[in-house]
Design an enzyme around this catalytic site. Structure first.
Site, PDB file in Angstrom:
ATOM      1  CE  LYS A 187     -48.418 -43.692  30.068  1.00  0.00           C
ATOM      2  NZ  LYS A 187     -49.505 -43.170  29.225  1.00  0.00           N
ATOM      3  NE  ARG A 212     -55.014 -44.985  23.867  1.00  0.00           N
ATOM      4  CZ  ARG A 212     -53.802 -44.563  24.238  1.00  0.00           C
ATOM      5  NH1 ARG A 212     -52.720 -45.198  23.827  1.00  0.00           N
ATOM      6  NH2 ARG A 212     -53.666 -43.509  25.011  1.00  0.00           N
ATOM      7  CE1 TYR A 239     -24.951 -66.804  18.707  1.00  0.00           C
ATOM      8  CE2 TYR A 239     -25.443 -64.714  19.807  1.00  0.00           C
ATOM      9  CZ  TYR A 239     -25.109 -66.073  19.867  1.00  0.00           C
ATOM     10  OH  TYR A 239     -24.933 -66.669  21.077  1.00  0.00           O
ATOM     11  CG  MET A 242     -29.541 -62.746  26.476  1.00  0.00           C
ATOM     12  SD  MET A 242     -29.754 -64.400  27.158  1.00  0.00           S
ATOM     13  CE  MET A 242     -30.824 -65.142  25.950  1.00  0.00           C
TER      14      MET A 242
END
Ligand SMILES: *Cc1c(COP(=O)(O)O)cnc(C)c1O
Length: 356
Positions: free
Chosen positions: A29, A124, A252, A300
């Protein structure tokens, strides 16, 4: 991103060695845990007994790509049309709630197998175990179950071998299905690796996912300790090398400051490539086979590393972010997540190179 079909097959053989005599639903999956679903299916064709995916859409894509093997659909049908699709494309759906059961009333198709999920404690998906007998009686003569009505459950804590919930869930399951015919399927990678799937039981299908791709799901260990090989290796080039003077800040937020003269490198890999933005200063990467720490915030498209340990590193060198030589579990741990998340989030823009 390099991906190795040979490593994938090796890890499947390891799963079989942990659970001798069991049949294997290879879980592919989520794009084969980020490696490519169709690629994984092709690499394991003839090796796995069947494939397991989450939803009908994934199953249909597999059939379209030519996979003839059995397919287990873990979330099962969502609509009446989905039940028809299962029959038409030879899929084995999981039946886990009343809504789906209601739709089954109007469906007369035949399926290669119907799997009933019991909720033994994860809360679940699944029916209460005490309903198993009644479900069996309700379904036994339905055409959908004519070729096989089977039983599965999923453990919440299998990665913690000593967790008391494991035995509780296994007991609830075996008690609920003790008198019922059909196959059983319980074991994800963690249960397979902790030996839980080797217990004698009726025809059992194991459902290994993560271990096929190399990581160990067990707390505090990495795949190579269990002879699992990383299937995915993520690399990127070093695109700049520089000398930082004491007091210079990096990235940053200026969160890292050089306390001495430091040789730093910029790697063309960032969070848009799937590298975790939350990987803190100190998270390892490999340069020329040696570990160097990430410094400052991940950007990024880039991240910065301290090259002090590799004085001869130059622009153009290949940096390994995880994979061969650097288990992804270590990066996941540093970033406060799990290997599954890092693998499934690698970005489509990474160039893929297939090796055997
Ligand atoms: C994803 C999944 C698996 C595989 O789990 P791993 O931890 O990756 O081995 C098995 N069973 C179910 C129901 C799943 O959702």
């Amino acid at each position: 991103m390099r991906r190795s079909a040979g490593a994938l097959r090796h890890n499947l053989a390891r799963a079989r060695a942990f659970a001798p005599g069991r049949r294997v639903w290879a879980v592919i999956k989520a794009e084969g845990y980020g490696h490519g679903m169709e690629w994984a299916a092709a690499a394991l064709a003839g090796h796995a007994d069947g494939f397991s995916v989450s939803c009908i859409e994934e199953a249909l894509a597999l059939r379209e790509s030519g996979t003839a093997a059995p397919i287990l659909v873990l979330q099962g049908p969502r609509t009446a049309a989905d039940w028809e699709r299962c029959a038409r494309h030879d899929l084995q759906p999981v039946l886990h709630d009343e809504q789906q059961l209601g739709m089954l009333a109007g469906f007369r198709g035949e399926l290669p197998g119907l799997w009933v999920k019991l909720d033994t404690g994860m809360h679940r998906l699944g029916f209460a175990p005490m309903k198993a007998q009644a479900l069996f009686e309700q379904l036994r003569d339905h055409p959908a179950a004519r070729r096989g009505l089977h039983w599965l459950t999923h453990l919440a804590c299998a990665d913690q071998t000593a967790h008391p919930q494991n035995a509780e869930q296994l007991d609830r399951f075996s008690h609920a299905v003790a008198e019922l015919p059909g196959h059983r399927s319980l074991a994800n990678s963690a249960l397979v690796m902790s030996g839980g799937a080797a217990r004698p039981s009726r025809t059992e299908w194991i459902r290994p996912g993560i271990m096929l791709y190399g990581p160990s799901p067990m707390e505090g260990e990495v795949g190579p300790e269990r002879d699992l090989r990383p299937v995915m290796t993520v690399t990127a080039p070093l695109i700049a090398v520089k000398r930082l003077e004491p007091g210079a800040c990096v990235g940053y937020g200026a969160t890292w400051t050089a306390d001495r003269q430091t040789r730093a490198g910029v790697v063309a890999m960032g969070y848009a490539d799937g590298y975790p933005r939350h990987a803190p200063t100190g998270t390892p990467v490999l340069v020329q086979g040696r570990e160097c720490p990430v410094i400052g915030r991940v950007s990024m498209d880039m991240l910065e590393i301290d090259l002090t340990g590799v004085p001869d590193a130059i622009v153009g060198d290949t940096v390994t972010l995880w994979g061969e030589g650097l288990p992804v579990e270590r990066i996941a741990e540093a970033a406060g997540t799990i290997s599954y998340e890092l693998l499934t989030r690698v970005a489509g823009r990474l160039r893929v190179i297939d090796i055997d």
